[in-house]
Design an enzyme around this catalytic site. Sequence first.
Site, PDB file in Angstrom:
ATOM      1  N   GLU A 177      -4.574  -8.383  -2.204  1.00 37.19           N
ATOM      2  CA  GLU A 177      -3.670  -7.670  -3.118  1.00 37.19           C
ATOM      3  C   GLU A 177      -3.934  -6.169  -3.155  1.00 37.19           C
ATOM      4  O   GLU A 177      -4.777  -5.699  -3.907  1.00 37.19           O
ATOM      5  CB  GLU A 177      -3.803  -8.243  -4.544  1.00 37.19           C
ATOM      6  N   LYS A 219      -0.342  -9.938  -1.250  1.00 41.11           N
ATOM      7  CA  LYS A 219       0.263  -9.748  -2.573  1.00 41.11           C
ATOM      8  C   LYS A 219       0.440  -8.247  -2.829  1.00 41.11           C
ATOM      9  O   LYS A 219      -0.428  -7.585  -3.362  1.00 41.11           O
ATOM     10  CB  LYS A 219      -0.643 -10.375  -3.647  1.00 41.11           C
TER      11      LYS A 219
HETATM   12  P1  13P Z   1       1.506  -8.650 -12.767  1.00 43.86           P
HETATM   13  O1  13P Z   1       2.573  -9.514 -12.165  1.00 43.86           O
HETATM   14  O2  13P Z   1       1.532  -8.614 -14.259  1.00 43.86           O
HETATM   15  O3  13P Z   1       1.416  -7.310 -12.120  1.00 43.86           O
HETATM   16  O4  13P Z   1       0.138  -9.382 -12.452  1.00 43.86           O
HETATM   17  C1  13P Z   1      -0.085  -9.884 -11.199  1.00 43.86           C
HETATM   18  C2  13P Z   1      -1.522  -9.812 -10.896  1.00 43.86           C
HETATM   19  O5  13P Z   1      -2.139 -10.817 -10.626  1.00 43.86           O
HETATM   20  C3  13P Z   1      -2.185  -8.511 -10.905  1.00 43.86           C
HETATM   21  O6  13P Z   1      -3.421  -8.608 -10.264  1.00 43.86           O
END
Ligand code: 13P
Length: 333
Positions: A177, A219
């Site tokens: 991510e 992500k």
């Molecule tokens: P949000 O969808 O609220 O951005 O959170 C996703 C997430 O896992 C952030 O690390």
Amino acid sequence: MTEATLEQTAKALVADGKGILAADESAPTIKKRFDGIGVDSTESSRRDYREMLFSTPRVGEHISGVILFDETIRQDAADGTSLVEVIRDAGIMPGIKVDTGAKPLAGFPGETVTEGLDGLRDRLNEYAELGARFAKWRAVYRIGEDIPSAACVTANAHALARYAALVQEAGLVPIVEPEVLMDGDHDIEVCDLVSEEVLRSVFNELAVQEVALEGMLLKPNMVISGTDCPEQADVQEVAERTVRCLKRAVPAAVPGIVFLSGGQSDEVATLHLNAMNKLGERPPWKLSFSYGRALQAAPLKAWAGKPENLETAQAALFERAQANGQATLGTYA
Ligand code: 13P
């Protein structure tokens, strides 16, 4: 664990009509969310809230996986069943957040590097025993004058790749991510350029560390205008730019891309995903969701810490999960 098994897990997480619920808020973050509804954040209130989410009837029709925080993967539901069991009973795969947070990057004021590599191998083995099938690590990049710096981009990419290699070694699927924040008054073009640079750097490092792309998920943020930018790009432009940016930087071997919502409203996050999945030519990867706020805002508000609101709150979660499930197919209306 073979690469084929990792690939199977990754593909199952982005099965048609399904996506991921991010419920891995750290203690300070969940406290902030609970403050918003006037509920004390205690071990039992956090348990009650998350048990409510995971036991939502039929939620497994639209949710493939749920990301947990360390406390939650060890918690029991009110009746003594483990929350991991509750999740599995719903036909959902449990996952775990394993980074220990974004910390100030030495020498680069205002920028962070995400930590958590020390001792990670042992923690991953324990999480695998507790039932985790996948993991998450979030790197954060802020857009501003002369930032993100090359130092921030490369340090975070390196950490993400080392994390992903360790996760695959433990037999889990890494969710990688890199989040370019939407805070700021920059326009969508800047977000586009920064996102592409960040993604290229991440995939370079993943290659250096020999991470199997078939056994991971990405992500990312969507390519979007800064929150304070006077000119806000519309849904179609966000969809087109996001997919174009990803096509330029993400290898086709990656089975799926699961977006974070990042502060978009729940409805807008759904519309953006839906528009991407309606674009003419199919991209090589599945485009799905791993939303935290965009899935939880409605049920959190409806729940408000009161047991009598359980069914309304669960209905609110189901509605968002279903809408996003449809958005993965481009059929949300
Ligand atoms: P949000 O969808 O609220 O951005 O959170 C996703 C997430 O896992 C952030 O690390």
